[in-house]
Write a protein that holds these residues in place. Structure first.
Motif, PDB file in Angstrom:
ATOM      1  N   PRO A  14       1.186  -5.019 -14.092  1.00 55.47           N
ATOM      2  CA  PRO A  14       0.639  -4.542 -15.360  1.00 55.47           C
ATOM      3  C   PRO A  14       0.654  -5.664 -16.387  1.00 55.47           C
ATOM      4  N   PRO A  15      -0.192  -5.583 -17.398  1.00 61.04           N
ATOM      5  CA  PRO A  15      -0.270  -6.673 -18.376  1.00 61.04           C
ATOM      6  C   PRO A  15       0.968  -6.800 -19.265  1.00 61.04           C
ATOM      7  N   ASP A  16       1.695  -5.707 -19.481  1.00 66.66           N
ATOM      8  CA  ASP A  16       2.894  -5.743 -20.328  1.00 66.66           C
ATOM      9  C   ASP A  16       4.130  -5.761 -19.437  1.00 66.66           C
ATOM     10  N   PRO A  17       4.794  -6.913 -19.321  1.00 67.98           N
ATOM     11  CA  PRO A  17       5.944  -6.998 -18.423  1.00 67.98           C
ATOM     12  C   PRO A  17       7.121  -6.124 -18.856  1.00 67.98           C
ATOM     13  N   ASP A  18       7.179  -5.775 -20.130  1.00 67.58           N
ATOM     14  CA  ASP A  18       8.284  -4.986 -20.640  1.00 67.58           C
ATOM     15  C   ASP A  18       7.947  -3.501 -20.734  1.00 67.58           C
ATOM     16  N   GLY A  19       6.726  -3.151 -20.363  1.00 66.30           N
ATOM     17  CA  GLY A  19       6.283  -1.768 -20.460  1.00 66.30           C
ATOM     18  C   GLY A  19       6.916  -0.895 -19.394  1.00 66.30           C
ATOM     19  N   PRO A  20       6.674   0.404 -19.491  1.00 64.85           N
ATOM     20  CA  PRO A  20       7.247   1.325 -18.509  1.00 64.85           C
ATOM     21  C   PRO A  20       6.673   1.089 -17.118  1.00 64.85           C
ATOM     22  N   VAL A  21       7.521   1.264 -16.107  1.00 64.70           N
ATOM     23  CA  VAL A  21       7.082   1.027 -14.734  1.00 64.70           C
ATOM     24  C   VAL A  21       6.225   2.157 -14.205  1.00 64.70           C
ATOM     25  N   ASP A  22       6.188   3.282 -14.911  1.00 64.13           N
ATOM     26  CA  ASP A  22       5.387   4.396 -14.398  1.00 64.13           C
ATOM     27  C   ASP A  22       3.902   4.069 -14.357  1.00 64.13           C
ATOM     28  N   VAL A  23       3.457   3.045 -15.070  1.00 64.08           N
ATOM     29  CA  VAL A  23       2.048   2.645 -15.003  1.00 64.08           C
ATOM     30  C   VAL A  23       1.694   2.192 -13.581  1.00 64.08           C
ATOM     31  N   VAL A  24       2.653   1.603 -12.881  1.00 66.09           N
ATOM     32  CA  VAL A  24       2.418   1.156 -11.508  1.00 66.09           C
ATOM     33  C   VAL A  24       2.357   2.356 -10.567  1.00 66.09           C
ATOM     34  N   THR A  25       3.259   3.296 -10.756  1.00 62.11           N
ATOM     35  CA  THR A  25       3.242   4.520  -9.947  1.00 62.11           C
ATOM     36  C   THR A  25       1.956   5.296 -10.192  1.00 62.11           C
ATOM     37  N   GLN A  26       1.529   5.357 -11.440  1.00 65.70           N
ATOM     38  CA  GLN A  26       0.281   6.047 -11.769  1.00 65.70           C
ATOM     39  C   GLN A  26      -0.917   5.342 -11.136  1.00 65.70           C
ATOM     40  N   LEU A  27      -0.900   4.016 -11.104  1.00 67.39           N
ATOM     41  CA  LEU A  27      -1.975   3.269 -10.442  1.00 67.39           C
ATOM     42  C   LEU A  27      -2.026   3.639  -8.958  1.00 67.39           C
ATOM     43  N   TYR A  28      -0.889   3.659  -8.316  1.00 68.17           N
ATOM     44  CA  TYR A  28      -0.820   4.031  -6.896  1.00 68.17           C
ATOM     45  C   TYR A  28      -1.418   5.421  -6.682  1.00 68.17           C
ATOM     46  N   GLU A  29      -1.059   6.363  -7.531  1.00 73.49           N
ATOM     47  CA  GLU A  29      -1.574   7.729  -7.405  1.00 73.49           C
ATOM     48  C   GLU A  29      -3.082   7.788  -7.658  1.00 73.49           C
ATOM     49  N   GLN A  30      -3.574   7.014  -8.626  1.00 70.66           N
ATOM     50  CA  GLN A  30      -5.019   6.953  -8.887  1.00 70.66           C
ATOM     51  C   GLN A  30      -5.765   6.400  -7.674  1.00 70.66           C
ATOM     52  N   LEU A  31      -5.213   5.356  -7.065  1.00 67.62           N
ATOM     53  CA  LEU A  31      -5.854   4.744  -5.901  1.00 67.62           C
ATOM     54  C   LEU A  31      -5.818   5.683  -4.696  1.00 67.62           C
TER      55      LEU A  31
END
Length: 162
Positions: A14-31
């Motif tokens: 994700p572009p924000d290294p300090d942001g919440p990790v759920d953005v990665v989990t959400q990406l996985y679910e979207q894909l």
């Protein structure tokens, strides 16, 4: 330096290294929802990477990690004047890993966040990423890249050997 490996992985950060990790989990679910990743993490019916990949998995960490090719030997450049700053970066990275700030002063007169430096090959910082293991290409298919960038509001792709 570790030996060269034939297997490549793509790390989608994700572009924000300090942001919440759920953005990665959400990406996985979207894909998964769009058929680019199967329920078991294998490639789905809609291509994500030209030639495919063996497996996709979410990797998360309690604190920010540095993601790179894993082979060493990369260039680190100042974002202001482009000067090579590998030695300063190496010292700053070790200091950060030991609990220091994630910054480095450069001869350009600025102190930069390590996130903002230019890496070749690309590298980055994140609390998590989507790893595409054993990819057959180092690029996402165009429409998949557009989707990933939209869903994560940007992406940094790191190619890792091994």
């Amino acid at each position: 330096m570790p030996p060269a490996a034939h297997r490549l992985s793509l790390l989608l950060l994700p572009p924000d290294p300090d942001g919440p990790v759920d953005v990665v989990t959400q990406l996985y679910e979207q894909l998964r929802a769009t058929g680019r990743i199967a329920p078991d993490g294998a490639p789905g019916p809609h291509p994500l990477v030209d030639g495919g990949f063996a497996r996709a998995r979410v990797e998360t960490f309690p604190r920010v990690q540095f993601a790179s090719s894993g082979q060493g030997g990369f260039r680190v450049s100042c974002p202001v004047n482009g000067s090579n700053q590998v030695q300063a970066f190496n010292r700053a990275l070790e200091a950060w890993r030991d609990g220091g700030p994630r910054t480095v002063p450069f001869p350009c007169g600025h102190t930069h966040d390590l996130v903002d430096l230019h890496y070749d090959p690309d590298a980055g910082f994140a609390r998590g990423w989507l790893a595409l293991i054993d990819v057959q290409s180092v690029e996402l298919v165009a429409d998949a890249l557009e989707d990933v960038e939209r869903w994560m509001e940007g992406v940094r792709i790191v190619v890792r050997r091994g």
